[in-house]
Design an enzyme around this catalytic site. Structure first.
Site, PDB file in Angstrom:
ATOM      1  N   GLU A  37      32.994  30.679  20.440  1.00 23.81           N
ATOM      2  CA  GLU A  37      32.387  29.256  20.097  1.00 23.81           C
ATOM      3  C   GLU A  37      32.276  28.651  18.812  1.00 23.81           C
ATOM      4  O   GLU A  37      31.756  29.374  18.479  1.00 23.81           O
ATOM      5  CB  GLU A  37      31.528  28.713  20.432  1.00 23.81           C
ATOM      6  CG  GLU A  37      32.099  27.139  20.538  1.00 23.81           C
ATOM      7  CD  GLU A  37      31.238  25.894  21.464  1.00 23.81           C
ATOM      8  OE1 GLU A  37      30.295  26.517  22.467  1.00 23.81           O
ATOM      9  OE2 GLU A  37      31.002  25.049  21.163  1.00 23.81           O
ATOM     10  N   ARG A 263      24.144  40.433  28.085  1.00 21.39           N
ATOM     11  CA  ARG A 263      23.829  40.440  26.978  1.00 21.39           C
ATOM     12  C   ARG A 263      22.569  41.487  26.446  1.00 21.39           C
ATOM     13  O   ARG A 263      21.640  41.596  26.696  1.00 21.39           O
ATOM     14  CB  ARG A 263      24.309  38.974  26.857  1.00 21.39           C
ATOM     15  CG  ARG A 263      22.735  38.163  26.880  1.00 21.39           C
ATOM     16  CD  ARG A 263      22.493  36.707  26.696  1.00 21.39           C
ATOM     17  NE  ARG A 263      22.481  35.983  25.986  1.00 21.39           N
ATOM     18  CZ  ARG A 263      23.766  35.341  24.984  1.00 21.39           C
ATOM     19  NH1 ARG A 263      24.145  34.668  26.298  1.00 21.39           N
ATOM     20  NH2 ARG A 263      23.321  35.119  24.348  1.00 21.39           N
ATOM     21  N   LYS A 273      22.392  31.440  18.493  1.00 24.84           N
ATOM     22  CA  LYS A 273      22.938  30.937  17.662  1.00 24.84           C
ATOM     23  C   LYS A 273      22.318  29.289  17.466  1.00 24.84           C
ATOM     24  O   LYS A 273      21.521  29.108  16.207  1.00 24.84           O
ATOM     25  CB  LYS A 273      24.004  29.752  18.046  1.00 24.84           C
ATOM     26  CG  LYS A 273      26.211  31.411  17.642  1.00 24.84           C
ATOM     27  CD  LYS A 273      27.031  30.787  18.368  1.00 24.84           C
ATOM     28  CE  LYS A 273      27.115  31.087  19.330  1.00 24.84           C
ATOM     29  NZ  LYS A 273      29.007  30.595  19.507  1.00 24.84           N
TER      30      LYS A 273
END
Ligand code: ATP
Ligand code: MG
Length: 564
Positions: A37, A263, A273
């Site tokens: 994104e 992850r 982020k």
């Protein structure tokens, strides 16, 4: 090292892929995608996903798309799009002509939504966000149906079209999937598919005022692109039933298989982020490419080679359970790569002047130095030696304790590639008492670094000739957080309370070998005994060099392995 074994790449995902290829599933095709994104810069966690998605298609001769998942116009920006492309390329991967944007599918996605309405699988809801939340129920309690759930297909179609035309304000209505408000998985309780956002989009401008939600967009974008294996991180495990539901309820071109993996979490840093944005916005770090943060542009500026990051991603392998990887393993990979490639030079970070009293004034010796002991092809260079040199302040002690073997009053040490010197006198600042200069003598018979009479010294120091040295600023980095897991919940504290104030140290008065006078922004090297360094591509200028320390020479990872 043992970890190398995983470099062959076998893991639970390649096992699935191999089986699918063998069974000729998807007609023997393999297609993956990396779907960022564009709402921030990529970090080393993303590198794991990039290496996986692009990596498996290299191994099994498939294709990997780069797709911007750009359905949230309020947070996204072209600045991020550009940086993401730069970072993926820098890591060594290429999407060829397979660059896609979810926003390119807005029209198709809209048509799929209409299909769901027509089949009675979606409805327009007038409840607001808070009411929807109140109706959702909890893990232990079922949800309640919205009073608008049983609208006719015609009414839903009409309202959805009017949503699209902009007749309603933000938040007034949403389109929801009609699944089951008592479903044990909360995500399946009539999830929102579209919402109204009268916001300019960085690619589609003002064409749309309704935007599709992630769960609706992602599976359909995968399907439109003919993705076969949709690899994502574990937090999407609960979303998988919805991924499959959407594809099963519209006329989708194909049904990719979603597979989740753990992850990457790294010790002494944050990989989110949202948190990285806060560090940048709050001025705790100096921009997205601050070498203290684990963004790919930060690591690049710090001097981490892309090859080292790829090796690291190979080493950590893939797992189905979340864990924290020790940052020392990443540093190990960086050292391993740089050790092979980095030329060795001498630089003095905290200079202490040494005058060699029996060395003739105006004489210069050109000494031979080896450029890289790991790489014979790198050859040798000449290093000038003169009557005045600099050594590292730390390499001298007036009253050395037992285990300090370097220079002290009356002691003899070797200067790398040069001579043995003996300290004969100390000059101090009259006011502060600080040692500001040493007086030494040298033994001309030891030229090159060995004594013909076989006498030994206990230390070899790096040095530079004072008259020949160039000046530079050197920036030393340490871990950004003082706590291994800054995300760990602690009463009344957040990750920002564990910032290490000494993560950056700037040294303005460093003296380097003259061979570095003209190095450019891509230059990297090892300063002997001090670590690996690179030119700071942003702040370094000809005549005003700035170096970053990429990593020290001390290998915490190897030490840890030994102890185990
Ligand atoms: P963040 O949690 O940092 O905000 P994100 O998951 O929201 O990251 P995306 O842009 O959606 O960021 O990520 C693109 C891809 O990278 C996704 O497939 C995501 O699963 C993957 N990814 C993100 N962070 C990690 C990580 N720490 N380890 C492995 N893969 C990751
Ligand atoms: Mg995301």
């Amino acid at each position: 090292m043992k970890e190398n074994k995983t470099t062959s790449g076998a893991n639970f995902i390649t096992t699935i892929i191999e089986a699918d290829l063998q069974a000729n599933k998807n007609n023997g095709r393999l297609a993956t995608r990396f779907p960022p994104e564009p709402n921030g810069y990529l970090h080393i966690g993303h590198a794991k996903s990039i290496c996986l998605n692009f990596g498996v298609t290299k191994t099994y001769n498939g294709t990997c798309n780069l797709r911007f998942d750009d359905t949230n116009p309020t947070k996204e920006d072209v600045e991020y799009v550009d940086s993401i492309m730069e970072d993926v390329r820098w890591l060594g991967f290429d999407w060829d002509d397979r660059l896609h944007y979810a926003s390119d599918y807005f029209e198709q996605l809209h048509d799929f939504a209409v299909q769901l309405i027509q089949s009675g699988d979606a409805y327009v809801d007038d409840l607001n966000a808070g009411e929807i939340r109140d109706h959702r129920g909890t893990l232990t309690e079922p949800g309640k149906n919205s009073p608008w759930r049983d609208r006719s297909v015609e009414e839903n179609l009409d309202l959805f079209q009017r949503m699209r035309k902009g007749e309603f304000e933000d938040g007034k209505r949403v389109l929801r999937a009609k699944i089951d408000m008592t479903h044990p998985n909360l995500i399946m309780r009539d999830p929102t598919l579209y919402r109204i956002r009268k916001t300019h989009h960085h690619r589609t401008g003002d064409d749309w005022c309704i935007y599709p939600m992630y769960d609706f967009t992602h599976c359909l974008s995968d399907s439109i692109e003919g993705i076969t294996h949709s690899l994502c991180t574990l937090e999407f495990e609960n979303n998988r039933p919805l991924y499959d539901w959407v594809l099963d309820h519209v006329n989708a071109p194909c049904h990719p298989r979603q597979i989740e993996f753990a992850r990457l979490n790294l010790s002494y840093t944050v990989l989110s982020k949202r948190k990285l944005i806060q560090l940048v916005d709050d001025g705790i770090v100096d921009g997205w490419d601050d070498p203290r943060i684990p963004t790919l542009c930060g690591l690049r500026r710090r001097g981490y080679p892309p090859e080292a990051i790829r090796n690291f991603c190979d080493r950590i392998g893939l797992a189905k359970r979340d864990s924290v990887v020790d940052v020392a393993l990443l540093e190990y990979s960086v050292r391993e790569t740089l050790n092979k490639k980095a030329p060795r030079v001498m630089g003095v970070l905290r200079p202490l002047k040494v005058v060699i009293e029996n060395y003739p004034e105006n004489q210069v010796d050109e000494l031979d130095a080896i450029n890289n002991p790991e790489d014979p092809a790198a050859g040798t260079r000449k290093v000038p030696f003169s009557r005045e040199i600099y050594i590292e302040r730390d390499d001298f002690m007036e009253n050395p304790p037992k285990k300090f073997f370097r220079l002290g009053p009356g002691r003899e040490v070797r200067l790398r590639y040069a001579f043995f010197i003996t300290c004969t006198d100390i000059i101090k600042d009259e006011k502060t008492g600080e040692v500001i200069e040493l007086r030494c003598t040298y033994d001309p018979a030891t030229r090159g670094g060995d004594a013909p009479d076989g006498r030994k010294v206990k230390a070899t120091l790096h040095w530079v000739s004072a008259t020949h040295a160039i000046n530079a600023q050197v920036r030393l980095y340490d871990r950004l957080f003082s706590k291994a897991n800054p995300d760990e919940k602690e009463e009344g504290k957040t990750y920002k309370d564990f910032i290490n104030p000494n993560a950056l140290e700037i040294l303005d008065n460093c003296r380097l070998e003259p061979c570095l006078a003209n190095v450019g922004p891509d230059y990297f090297c090892q300063f002997e005994r001090l670590g690996y360094f690179c030119v700071d591509a942003k702040d370094s200028k000809p005549g005003a060099l700035v170096f970053n320390r990429t990593v020290t020479l001390r290998d915490a990872w190897a030490k840890m392995k030994k102890k185990k």
